[in-house]
Design a protein around this motif. Structure first.
Motif, PDB file in Angstrom:
ATOM      1  N   GLU A  18      -6.225   4.410 -11.871  1.00 12.33           N
ATOM      2  CA  GLU A  18      -6.354   5.510 -10.794  1.00 12.33           C
ATOM      3  C   GLU A  18      -5.676   5.395  -9.542  1.00 12.33           C
ATOM      4  O   GLU A  18      -6.242   4.148  -8.914  1.00 12.33           O
ATOM      5  N   VAL A  19      -5.189   6.262  -8.852  1.00 10.54           N
ATOM      6  CA  VAL A  19      -4.707   5.918  -7.306  1.00 10.54           C
ATOM      7  C   VAL A  19      -6.010   6.403  -6.547  1.00 10.54           C
ATOM      8  O   VAL A  19      -6.292   7.510  -6.805  1.00 10.54           O
ATOM      9  N   VAL A  20      -6.255   5.506  -5.627  1.00  9.48           N
ATOM     10  CA  VAL A  20      -7.410   5.656  -4.883  1.00  9.48           C
ATOM     11  C   VAL A  20      -6.980   5.273  -3.255  1.00  9.48           C
ATOM     12  O   VAL A  20      -6.049   4.696  -3.142  1.00  9.48           O
ATOM     13  N   LYS A  21      -7.941   5.993  -2.404  1.00  8.38           N
ATOM     14  CA  LYS A  21      -7.660   5.342  -0.881  1.00  8.38           C
ATOM     15  C   LYS A  21      -8.351   4.140  -0.543  1.00  8.38           C
ATOM     16  O   LYS A  21      -9.666   4.171  -1.137  1.00  8.38           O
ATOM     17  N   GLY A  30      -3.828   2.877  -3.147  1.00  8.52           N
ATOM     18  CA  GLY A  30      -3.552   1.753  -4.099  1.00  8.52           C
ATOM     19  C   GLY A  30      -3.892   2.185  -5.689  1.00  8.52           C
ATOM     20  O   GLY A  30      -4.893   3.001  -5.786  1.00  8.52           O
ATOM     21  N   VAL A  31      -3.542   1.430  -6.667  1.00 10.67           N
ATOM     22  CA  VAL A  31      -3.728   1.624  -8.110  1.00 10.67           C
ATOM     23  C   VAL A  31      -5.025   0.656  -8.458  1.00 10.67           C
ATOM     24  O   VAL A  31      -4.812  -0.331  -8.142  1.00 10.67           O
ATOM     25  N   TYR A  32      -6.017   1.497  -8.725  1.00  7.20           N
ATOM     26  CA  TYR A  32      -7.268   0.554  -9.355  1.00  7.20           C
ATOM     27  C   TYR A  32      -7.023  -0.436 -10.317  1.00  7.20           C
ATOM     28  O   TYR A  32      -6.432   0.327 -11.321  1.00  7.20           O
ATOM     29  N   MET A  33      -7.096  -1.508 -10.452  1.00  4.25           N
ATOM     30  CA  MET A  33      -7.117  -2.626 -11.645  1.00  4.25           C
ATOM     31  C   MET A  33      -8.348  -2.802 -12.074  1.00  4.25           C
ATOM     32  O   MET A  33      -8.501  -3.007 -13.293  1.00  4.25           O
ATOM     33  N   VAL A  40     -13.087  -5.003  -5.408  1.00  2.00           N
ATOM     34  CA  VAL A  40     -12.380  -4.304  -6.027  1.00  2.00           C
ATOM     35  C   VAL A  40     -10.715  -4.549  -5.731  1.00  2.00           C
ATOM     36  O   VAL A  40     -10.324  -4.920  -4.863  1.00  2.00           O
ATOM     37  N   TYR A  41     -10.112  -4.599  -6.902  1.00  2.00           N
ATOM     38  CA  TYR A  41      -8.628  -4.897  -7.013  1.00  2.00           C
ATOM     39  C   TYR A  41      -7.684  -3.885  -7.039  1.00  2.00           C
ATOM     40  O   TYR A  41      -8.001  -3.054  -7.948  1.00  2.00           O
ATOM     41  N   LEU A  42      -6.859  -3.701  -5.993  1.00  2.00           N
ATOM     42  CA  LEU A  42      -5.801  -2.479  -5.922  1.00  2.00           C
ATOM     43  C   LEU A  42      -4.548  -3.398  -5.968  1.00  2.00           C
ATOM     44  O   LEU A  42      -4.115  -4.494  -5.446  1.00  2.00           O
ATOM     45  N   ARG A  43      -3.295  -2.410  -6.213  1.00  2.00           N
ATOM     46  CA  ARG A  43      -2.181  -3.014  -6.351  1.00  2.00           C
ATOM     47  C   ARG A  43      -1.293  -1.794  -5.669  1.00  2.00           C
ATOM     48  O   ARG A  43      -1.747  -0.473  -5.904  1.00  2.00           O
ATOM     49  N   PRO A  44      -0.172  -2.056  -5.183  1.00  2.00           N
ATOM     50  CA  PRO A  44       0.635  -0.883  -4.919  1.00  2.00           C
ATOM     51  C   PRO A  44       1.101  -0.045  -6.179  1.00  2.00           C
ATOM     52  O   PRO A  44       1.428  -0.563  -7.404  1.00  2.00           O
ATOM     53  N   GLY A  47       4.003  -1.295  -8.189  1.00  2.00           N
ATOM     54  CA  GLY A  47       3.699  -2.905  -8.695  1.00  2.00           C
ATOM     55  C   GLY A  47       3.960  -3.861  -7.471  1.00  2.00           C
ATOM     56  O   GLY A  47       4.345  -3.212  -6.365  1.00  2.00           O
ATOM     57  N   GLY A  48       3.544  -5.003  -7.477  1.00  2.00           N
ATOM     58  CA  GLY A  48       3.349  -5.905  -6.552  1.00  2.00           C
ATOM     59  C   GLY A  48       2.218  -6.696  -6.248  1.00  2.00           C
ATOM     60  O   GLY A  48       1.351  -6.616  -7.408  1.00  2.00           O
ATOM     61  N   ILE A  49       2.039  -7.270  -5.103  1.00  2.00           N
ATOM     62  CA  ILE A  49       0.863  -8.139  -5.043  1.00  2.00           C
ATOM     63  C   ILE A  49      -0.281  -7.236  -4.854  1.00  2.00           C
ATOM     64  O   ILE A  49      -0.289  -6.307  -4.081  1.00  2.00           O
ATOM     65  N   GLU A  50      -1.290  -7.765  -5.603  1.00  2.00           N
ATOM     66  CA  GLU A  50      -2.902  -6.968  -5.416  1.00  2.00           C
ATOM     67  C   GLU A  50      -3.458  -7.493  -4.193  1.00  2.00           C
ATOM     68  O   GLU A  50      -3.290  -8.491  -3.630  1.00  2.00           O
TER      69      GLU A  50
END
Length: 85
Positions: A18-21, A30-33, A40-44, A47-50
């Motif tokens: 899910e995309v979150v602020k 960012g995309v919730y991982m 909380v780990y998010l990424r662009p 894709g890219g660096i979390e």
């Protein structure tokens, strides 16, 4: 369809993908991982660096969740003899 939840403490718990602020990141999205070790780990989106943030710093982006496909980690496995694939 999964239901988005708020815990009793008011911390938002998104679905994986899910995309979150991220309020701590100037409202960047960012995309919730995952949540691990209290972070909380998010990424662009593309894709890219979390990056990490606190669970209290994320929020929904709208009324309907936007989901991005998330694939399992592709990390090398370690054994006693070294790396394997």
């Amino acid at each position: 369809m999964a239901v988005r939840k708020r815990s009793h403490a008011g911390i938002y718990q998104p679905q994986i993908g899910e995309v979150v602020k991220d309020r701590a990141n100037r409202g960047g999205e960012g995309v919730y991982m995952e949540t691990r070790g209290g972070l909380v780990y998010l990424r662009p989106r593309q894709g890219g660096i979390e990056w990490t943030t606190l669970p209290s710093e994320i929020e929904q982006t709208g009324t309907t969740p936007e989901l991005v496909p998330v694939y399992g980690p592709d990390r090398p496995r370690r054994t006693e003899k070294g790396l394997t694939s």
